[in-house]
Structures are given as C-alpha cells and as structure tokens.
Design a protein around this motif. Structure first.
Motif, PDB file in Angstrom:
ATOM      1  N   PRO A   5       8.078  -6.670  -2.446  1.00  0.00           N
ATOM      2  CA  PRO A   5       6.712  -6.963  -2.015  1.00  0.00           C
ATOM      3  C   PRO A   5       6.070  -5.758  -1.342  1.00  0.00           C
ATOM      4  O   PRO A   5       6.768  -4.836  -0.924  1.00  0.00           O
ATOM      5  N   CYS A   6       4.741  -5.800  -1.216  1.00  0.00           N
ATOM      6  CA  CYS A   6       4.046  -4.758  -0.461  1.00  0.00           C
ATOM      7  C   CYS A   6       4.601  -4.761   0.962  1.00  0.00           C
ATOM      8  O   CYS A   6       5.055  -3.737   1.455  1.00  0.00           O
ATOM      9  N   ALA A   7       4.573  -5.938   1.584  1.00  0.00           N
ATOM     10  CA  ALA A   7       5.024  -6.043   2.973  1.00  0.00           C
ATOM     11  C   ALA A   7       6.119  -7.093   3.108  1.00  0.00           C
ATOM     12  O   ALA A   7       6.135  -8.090   2.374  1.00  0.00           O
ATOM     13  N   SER A  35      -0.585  -8.864   2.026  1.00  0.00           N
ATOM     14  CA  SER A  35      -1.258  -7.628   1.601  1.00  0.00           C
ATOM     15  C   SER A  35      -0.997  -7.398   0.109  1.00  0.00           C
ATOM     16  O   SER A  35       0.090  -7.703  -0.386  1.00  0.00           O
ATOM     17  N   ASP A  36      -2.002  -6.873  -0.559  1.00  0.00           N
ATOM     18  CA  ASP A  36      -1.898  -6.413  -1.951  1.00  0.00           C
ATOM     19  C   ASP A  36      -1.440  -7.466  -2.969  1.00  0.00           C
ATOM     20  O   ASP A  36      -0.860  -7.105  -4.012  1.00  0.00           O
ATOM     21  N   GLY A  37      -1.728  -8.752  -2.700  1.00  0.00           N
ATOM     22  CA  GLY A  37      -1.416  -9.808  -3.677  1.00  0.00           C
ATOM     23  C   GLY A  37      -1.988  -9.534  -5.067  1.00  0.00           C
ATOM     24  O   GLY A  37      -1.283  -9.707  -6.067  1.00  0.00           O
ATOM     25  N   PRO A  38      -3.261  -9.081  -5.174  1.00  0.00           N
ATOM     26  CA  PRO A  38      -3.870  -8.919  -6.500  1.00  0.00           C
ATOM     27  C   PRO A  38      -3.172  -7.894  -7.401  1.00  0.00           C
ATOM     28  O   PRO A  38      -3.363  -7.910  -8.606  1.00  0.00           O
ATOM     29  N   GLN A  39      -2.364  -7.015  -6.817  1.00  0.00           N
ATOM     30  CA  GLN A  39      -1.696  -6.022  -7.670  1.00  0.00           C
ATOM     31  C   GLN A  39      -0.205  -6.329  -7.860  1.00  0.00           C
ATOM     32  O   GLN A  39       0.499  -5.574  -8.526  1.00  0.00           O
ATOM     33  N   ALA A  40       0.271  -7.437  -7.276  1.00  0.00           N
ATOM     34  CA  ALA A  40       1.704  -7.738  -7.376  1.00  0.00           C
ATOM     35  C   ALA A  40       2.030  -8.354  -8.726  1.00  0.00           C
ATOM     36  O   ALA A  40       1.324  -9.257  -9.197  1.00  0.00           O
ATOM     37  N   SER A  64       1.314   0.288  -9.039  1.00  0.00           N
ATOM     38  CA  SER A  64       0.720  -0.839  -8.302  1.00  0.00           C
ATOM     39  C   SER A  64      -0.476  -0.357  -7.488  1.00  0.00           C
ATOM     40  O   SER A  64      -1.596  -0.859  -7.658  1.00  0.00           O
ATOM     41  N   HIS A  65      -0.243   0.645  -6.610  1.00  0.00           N
ATOM     42  CA  HIS A  65      -1.364   1.203  -5.853  1.00  0.00           C
ATOM     43  C   HIS A  65      -2.240   2.074  -6.755  1.00  0.00           C
ATOM     44  O   HIS A  65      -3.420   2.263  -6.492  1.00  0.00           O
ATOM     45  N   GLY A  66      -1.646   2.580  -7.833  1.00  0.00           N
ATOM     46  CA  GLY A  66      -2.399   3.435  -8.753  1.00  0.00           C
ATOM     47  C   GLY A  66      -3.507   2.696  -9.478  1.00  0.00           C
ATOM     48  O   GLY A  66      -4.501   3.300  -9.878  1.00  0.00           O
ATOM     49  N   ILE A  68       7.288  -0.505  -7.730  1.00  0.00           N
ATOM     50  CA  ILE A  68       6.390  -1.581  -8.172  1.00  0.00           C
ATOM     51  C   ILE A  68       6.353  -2.699  -7.140  1.00  0.00           C
ATOM     52  O   ILE A  68       7.400  -3.098  -6.617  1.00  0.00           O
ATOM     53  N   GLU A  69       5.168  -3.219  -6.892  1.00  0.00           N
ATOM     54  CA  GLU A  69       5.059  -4.376  -6.000  1.00  0.00           C
ATOM     55  C   GLU A  69       5.221  -5.674  -6.793  1.00  0.00           C
ATOM     56  O   GLU A  69       4.568  -5.869  -7.816  1.00  0.00           O
ATOM     57  N   VAL A  70       6.118  -6.516  -6.292  1.00  0.00           N
ATOM     58  CA  VAL A  70       6.410  -7.804  -6.934  1.00  0.00           C
ATOM     59  C   VAL A  70       6.301  -8.887  -5.861  1.00  0.00           C
ATOM     60  O   VAL A  70       6.781  -8.706  -4.737  1.00  0.00           O
ATOM     61  N   PHE A  93       6.090  -1.461   8.411  1.00  0.00           N
ATOM     62  CA  PHE A  93       4.985  -0.785   9.114  1.00  0.00           C
ATOM     63  C   PHE A  93       3.937  -0.509   8.036  1.00  0.00           C
ATOM     64  O   PHE A  93       4.183   0.267   7.116  1.00  0.00           O
ATOM     65  N   LYS A  94       2.818  -1.186   8.124  1.00  0.00           N
ATOM     66  CA  LYS A  94       1.811  -1.077   7.076  1.00  0.00           C
ATOM     67  C   LYS A  94       0.581  -0.319   7.576  1.00  0.00           C
ATOM     68  O   LYS A  94      -0.093  -0.803   8.490  1.00  0.00           O
ATOM     69  N   PRO A  95       0.289   0.832   7.013  1.00  0.00           N
ATOM     70  CA  PRO A  95      -0.964   1.500   7.374  1.00  0.00           C
ATOM     71  C   PRO A  95      -2.104   0.782   6.645  1.00  0.00           C
ATOM     72  O   PRO A  95      -2.158   0.792   5.429  1.00  0.00           O
TER      73      PRO A  95
HETATM   74 MN    MN Z   1       0.835  -2.246  -1.060  1.00  0.00          MN
END
Ligand code: MN
Ligand code: PEP
Length: 340
Positions: A103-105, A310-315, A273-275, A299-301, A132-134
């Motif tokens: 996952p992202c976080a 965070s970042d659900g739409p790209q998982a 994923s962030h790309g 890859i975010e899953v 730690f998420k910026p």
């Molecule tokens: Mn992320």
C-alpha cells in the motif's frame, strides 16, 4: 581522477597512493578489478595534475574523470551494481527484475498484513508501505510513525519479504533503519542534501526517487551525495516528473531509463503508480518500464482502495497486480531478465 595501479603493484604502493590522495585533502575509493586495482579520487574542486600520481610507484596511469557524478557514473566502475538483500535470495540489479509492492501507507496491522499476504502470493519480492508520509496538505494522513514500522516488521516476519519504507528527516531515518531493509528517500527529499549525507552513513541500501522537477544530472548528483559518504548500495527510481500534461498525475519519464543506465552502473527501478496516478494506467506503464530496461518496479496495491487513507485511485487491486506480475515474468523470457 582515477588512478589505475599496474598489475604487479604491491600493497605498499597502493597504501602510498591512498596516503597521497588523503594528504591533498581528498577521498580515496579503492576499486578492486579483475585485472588490477583502481583508486577513485573525490573531493577535489578543480582538475588534478595526473603527474602527481603517475610518478608514484605501482601506478600505471592517472585518468581525469570528466563527469561530476564520479561514483554514480561509469568512469570509476565497470559493469552493473548488484545489491544483495537479507531475506531476498537474489540481488537487486544485474539481470534480475525486482517487484516491490504494497500500500501507499501503512494504515493498520490488519490492512498491512492482508495486503502483504496478497502481494507475496502474487509474486512480489519486497514489500512497500509508508509509515512517514510527506503529504501536500498538512491536514492529510501523515502515517502511523513508529507504530507503522512495527507493523511493517511484523509483515516481513510473516511473509519473509524485505521491507522498503520512506524516511523524511533525521529522526525518521534513525527509526526506519531500526526496522526496514531498504530506506526510501522520496521525490520531495531528493535534494535534501543533509538527509542524503546521513543516508550515506547508514548500513542500509537506499532507494532514491527522482525529484519531480529534477534533471537526470541532478538525480545522479543526489546519488553521488550518498555514495560519497561511503554507502555504495543505492538504487534509483523514476517516479514521474512535472510537465504541462494534466491527463495523468505526473508524466512517467521512460526516456530517462536507457539514458541513466548508459551513464550509471546503479540499478534503476520505475514507480508507475506515482508516475501516472491512475489505476488503469499503472499496468501498461509497468510493462513499458520493463521494456525500456528498468530493473524493477515499485507498485502501490490496496485490496480496498476506496477506503485507502492515501493514493487509493492509483492502487492496483491484488488480482490486477497478480496478472501484471505474470505478464512481466513472461516478458522476461524475451527481454532476458529474471523475475523468478
Ligand atoms: Mn503513494
Ligand atoms: C511513495 O512512494 O510513497 C511516495 C511518496 O513517492 P514519491 O516520493 O515518489 O512521491
């Protein structure tokens, strides 16, 4: 400057070269080779006269190095850097394609363990998850701090997968080193030179993301900060840059992969994923990354992306991730990399 020792130099000759370099206030990096040994010099501001070294016993030649990224470039080191990891039966780089997923976080123990099991089953080699998420907004979820790291360590214990997680400052770097196998320096911190220097002094490999507006040279200079402090285990990661395009979150710069591989011996991974920022674009860009010579992907899953903090739409969903890993494995047969 690269000082090449002749094939029958003695240990005393080598020591003499290192002492000479240090007496000038520079740093010596001994590079053992198949034929002979070389000594790289860093820390000099301007050019050094080759004769200073060519007149010393045991020295064959002193070659000026033109690139500012001496340690991350190919002048000092031939071949490819491989980065072995505890718990991973194969190294990152050098013919291996490494799949990092999670996952992202880290949101909770249950969430992390569920996703860790799913990505392990699908064939991931390493786990990701931020403690730690910026974040762009000060009001957004910033991670579970040390509790998140404990959860990651538990997920590693259960799955056997080494863990990659981000450090954002000196305090989190200390903590992350206690729990994680690989330290991620994120895009926003690629030019945090104080943090890079600290990462150069730790006993952990570093995954260095490219800054969202950084040129390839700036990215390699950031790697140089880590290498110059003595940490030779650096992997690069392209994660998309800022362009005028608004159809995706960032523009994944796949041009940079063959370009950076030509200049650098360090392993290069891609984060689609962030790309892209969009679930349906992640798998196509992951396949494209493999096709242009990336040595792995991160890859975010998420199994419940609509609930993600965070970042659900790209998982990717675990099933989508699993299909992607099979495709990447099949591609390896044609492209000549090992996914395992
Ligand atoms: Mn992320
Ligand atoms: C991440 O991988 O969790 C992340 C924040 O990525 P980046 O630094 O590339 O934005």
């Amino acid at each position: 400057m690269l000082v090449l020792m002749d094939s029958h130099h003695s240990k005393k000759d080598l020591k003499g070269v290192i002492a000479k370099i240090e007496s000038l206030g520079y740093r010596a990096h001994t590079i053992p080779g198949a034929q002979s040994t070389a000594v790289g010099i860093t820390g000099n501001q301007g050019a050094i006269d080759p004769l200073v070294f060519e007149n010393l016993p045991g020295v064959k030649e002193a070659i000026p190095v033109s690139k500012p990224y001496k340690l991350s470039g190919r002048d000092f080191k031939h071949g490819e850097t491989r980065i072995p990891l505890d718990g991973l039966r194969r190294a990152v780089g050098a013919g291996n394609f490494t799949v990092i997923a999670g996952p992202c976080a880290v949101e909770s123990e249950k969430q992390m363990l569920r996703i860790a099991r799913a990505v392990k089953k699908a064939g991931a080699h390493m786990l990701r998850g931020g403690a730690f998420k910026p974040r762009t907004s000060p009001y957004a979820f910033h991670g579970l701090d040390e509790e998140g790291l404990r959860i990651l360590a538990k997920a590693r214990e259960e799955t056997g997968l080494p863990v990659v997680t981000e450090a954002v400052d000196p305090r989190s770097l200390d903590l992350v080193c206690k729990y994680a196998d690989v330290i991620q320096i994120g895009a926003r911190n690629m030019q945090n030179y104080a943090l890079l220097r600290l990462a150069g002094g730790i006993d952990r490999p570093v995954l260095l993301k490219r800054g969202m507006s950084a040129t390839m040279d700036e990215w390699l200079m950031s790697a140089e900060y880590i290498l110059a402090e003595g940490n030779s285990r650096v992997m690069l990661c392209e994660r998309g840059i800022r362009t005028f395009a608004t159809h995706t979150r960032n523009t994944l710069d796949l041009n940079v992969i063959p370009a950076v591989r030509k200049l650098s011996h360090l392993p290069v991974l891609v984060d689609p994923s962030h790309g892209t920022g969009l679930r349906d674009k992640v798998a196509p860009l992951a396949r494209a990354a493999a096709a242009v010579g990336a040595q792995g992907i991160i890859i975010e899953v998420h199994d419940r992306p609509e609930e993600a903090l965070s970042d659900g739409p790209q998982a990717l969903l675990p099933s989508e991730f699993s299909k992607l890993v099979s495709q990447l494995r099949a591609m390896g047969k044609v492209l000549g990399y090992r996914l395992g």
